[in-house]
Design a protein around this motif. Structure first.
Motif, PDB file in Angstrom:
ATOM      1  N   THR A 125       0.835  -1.202   0.000  1.00  0.00           N
ATOM      2  CA  THR A 125       0.000   0.000   0.000  1.00  0.00           C
ATOM      3  C   THR A 125       0.871   1.254   0.000  1.00  0.00           C
ATOM      4  OG1 THR A 125      -1.674  -1.201   1.260  1.00  0.00           O
ATOM      5  CG2 THR A 125      -1.851   1.203   1.229  1.00  0.00           C
ATOM      6  N   ALA A 126       1.895   1.272   0.846  1.00  0.00           N
ATOM      7  CA  ALA A 126       2.781   2.442   0.908  1.00  0.00           C
ATOM      8  C   ALA A 126       3.437   2.687  -0.450  1.00  0.00           C
ATOM      9  CB  ALA A 126       3.846   2.232   1.977  1.00  0.00           C
ATOM     10  N   ASP A 127       3.924   1.625  -1.064  1.00  0.00           N
ATOM     11  CA  ASP A 127       4.632   1.790  -2.341  1.00  0.00           C
ATOM     12  C   ASP A 127       3.667   2.176  -3.465  1.00  0.00           C
ATOM     13  OD1 ASP A 127       6.962   1.241  -1.032  1.00  0.00           O
ATOM     14  OD2 ASP A 127       7.009  -0.877  -1.598  1.00  0.00           O
ATOM     15  N   SER A 128       2.427   1.685  -3.402  1.00  0.00           N
ATOM     16  CA  SER A 128       1.431   2.107  -4.392  1.00  0.00           C
ATOM     17  C   SER A 128       1.165   3.606  -4.271  1.00  0.00           C
ATOM     18  CB  SER A 128       0.114   1.336  -4.192  1.00  0.00           C
ATOM     19  OG  SER A 128       0.297  -0.038  -4.431  1.00  0.00           O
ATOM     20  N   ILE A 129       1.051   4.093  -3.039  1.00  0.00           N
ATOM     21  CA  ILE A 129       0.853   5.528  -2.821  1.00  0.00           C
ATOM     22  C   ILE A 129       2.059   6.312  -3.346  1.00  0.00           C
ATOM     23  CG2 ILE A 129       0.750   7.295  -0.990  1.00  0.00           C
ATOM     24  CD1 ILE A 129      -0.997   5.296   0.622  1.00  0.00           C
ATOM     25  N   LEU A 130       3.246   5.830  -2.996  1.00  0.00           N
ATOM     26  CA  LEU A 130       4.465   6.551  -3.373  1.00  0.00           C
ATOM     27  C   LEU A 130       4.651   6.588  -4.895  1.00  0.00           C
ATOM     28  CD1 LEU A 130       6.742   5.051  -0.585  1.00  0.00           C
ATOM     29  CD2 LEU A 130       6.176   7.483  -0.838  1.00  0.00           C
ATOM     30  N   LEU A 131       4.434   5.465  -5.552  1.00  0.00           N
ATOM     31  CA  LEU A 131       4.644   5.409  -7.006  1.00  0.00           C
ATOM     32  C   LEU A 131       3.499   6.067  -7.766  1.00  0.00           C
ATOM     33  CD1 LEU A 131       6.133   4.370  -9.568  1.00  0.00           C
ATOM     34  CD2 LEU A 131       4.864   2.223  -9.291  1.00  0.00           C
TER      35      LEU A 131
END
Ligand code: SF4
Length: 231
Positions: free
Chosen positions: A143-149
């Motif tokens: 989830t964090a990486d989806s938000i970041l990317l």
């Protein structure tokens, strides 16, 4: 169009880089650009990244539609809404009690740390913001990486169950490989390019949904059929 033709940045060399490039090129040739993430604003992408945990996108779309119709797809509006009201609005996404709490935790973080300004959050360095997101209850690496990317445009690779399954079935990783190891495999062997990471993850999801299913993989019609990936 290929990984070497469209995307910038220095190209790492070596057997892993070559294999990842071949996977990408085959998937892009087979499926075409995926146009991710399906969200109108970065904040909508953030909320969608939480809503999509453990469900399919059709269910997320219904919840997003409800939020839009209620005028709630902005941090200020969500910050003032009771959790049980939000839970009902996002009910189509499933796990609505848990997800409403997670959305409100993320929104409280945004309001308290950045006065609700997502651009201010995205002015932080990648690993600084990532560690802050991971400290929030219910925000894991995917989830964090989806938000970041997909919302922030940071150069970080999103790993999911499809990615792990595809690599494992080709003998590239073991079945106990960690999220971080798979992420490093991609990030150490591809140019550090958000557009490439965006497209590659979306293509792996398309492959996982259409061919590399959990129960019965459709290898005979798969774009990766016959490819020798094991280094
Ligand atoms: S469906 Fe078969 S060929 Fe395609 S990625 Fe999965 S295991 Fe490989």
């Amino acid at each position: 169009m290929s990984v070497t033709g469209k995307y910038g940045g220095p190209l790492p060399k070596g057997p892993w880089a070559e294999r990842l490039h071949e996977i990408f090129d085959r998937l892009l040739a087979a499926f075409g650009p995926q146009h991710w993430w399906p969200g109108e604003t970065p904040f909508e992408v953030c909320v969608g990244a939480i809503l999509t945990q453990n469900t399919n996108w059709a269910n997320v779309s219904r919840a997003i539609k409800n939020l839009k119709e209620a005028g709630l797809l902005n941090p200020e509006a969500l910050f003032s809404i009771p959790r049980h009201v939000l839970a009902e609005i996002i009910r189509p996404a499933g796990y609505y009690n848990v997800k409403s709490e997670r959305i409100l935790t993320f929104v409280a973080f945004l309001m308290q740390e950045f006065s609700g300004d997502l651009d201010a959050a995205f002015s932080l360095g990648l690993w600084d913001l990532r560690s802050r997101l991971l400290s929030l209850k219910g925000i894991g690496p995917e989830t964090a990486d989806s938000i970041l990317l997909y919302a922030g445009g940071y150069p970080i690779f999103v790993v999911d169950a499809y990615t792990a399954r595809i690599l494992e079935r080709h003998g590239l990783v073991g079945d106990d490989v960690s999220y971080d190891s798979i992420q490093s495999l991609f990030m150490d062997n591809l140019p550090s390019d958000p557009a490439l990471f965006n497209e590659f993850h979306a293509l792996l999801v398309a492959l996982g949904k259409g061919h590399c299913r959990k129960g019965r993989p459709r290898c005979e019609t798969c774009p990766l059929a016959g490819i020798h990936l094991n280094p």
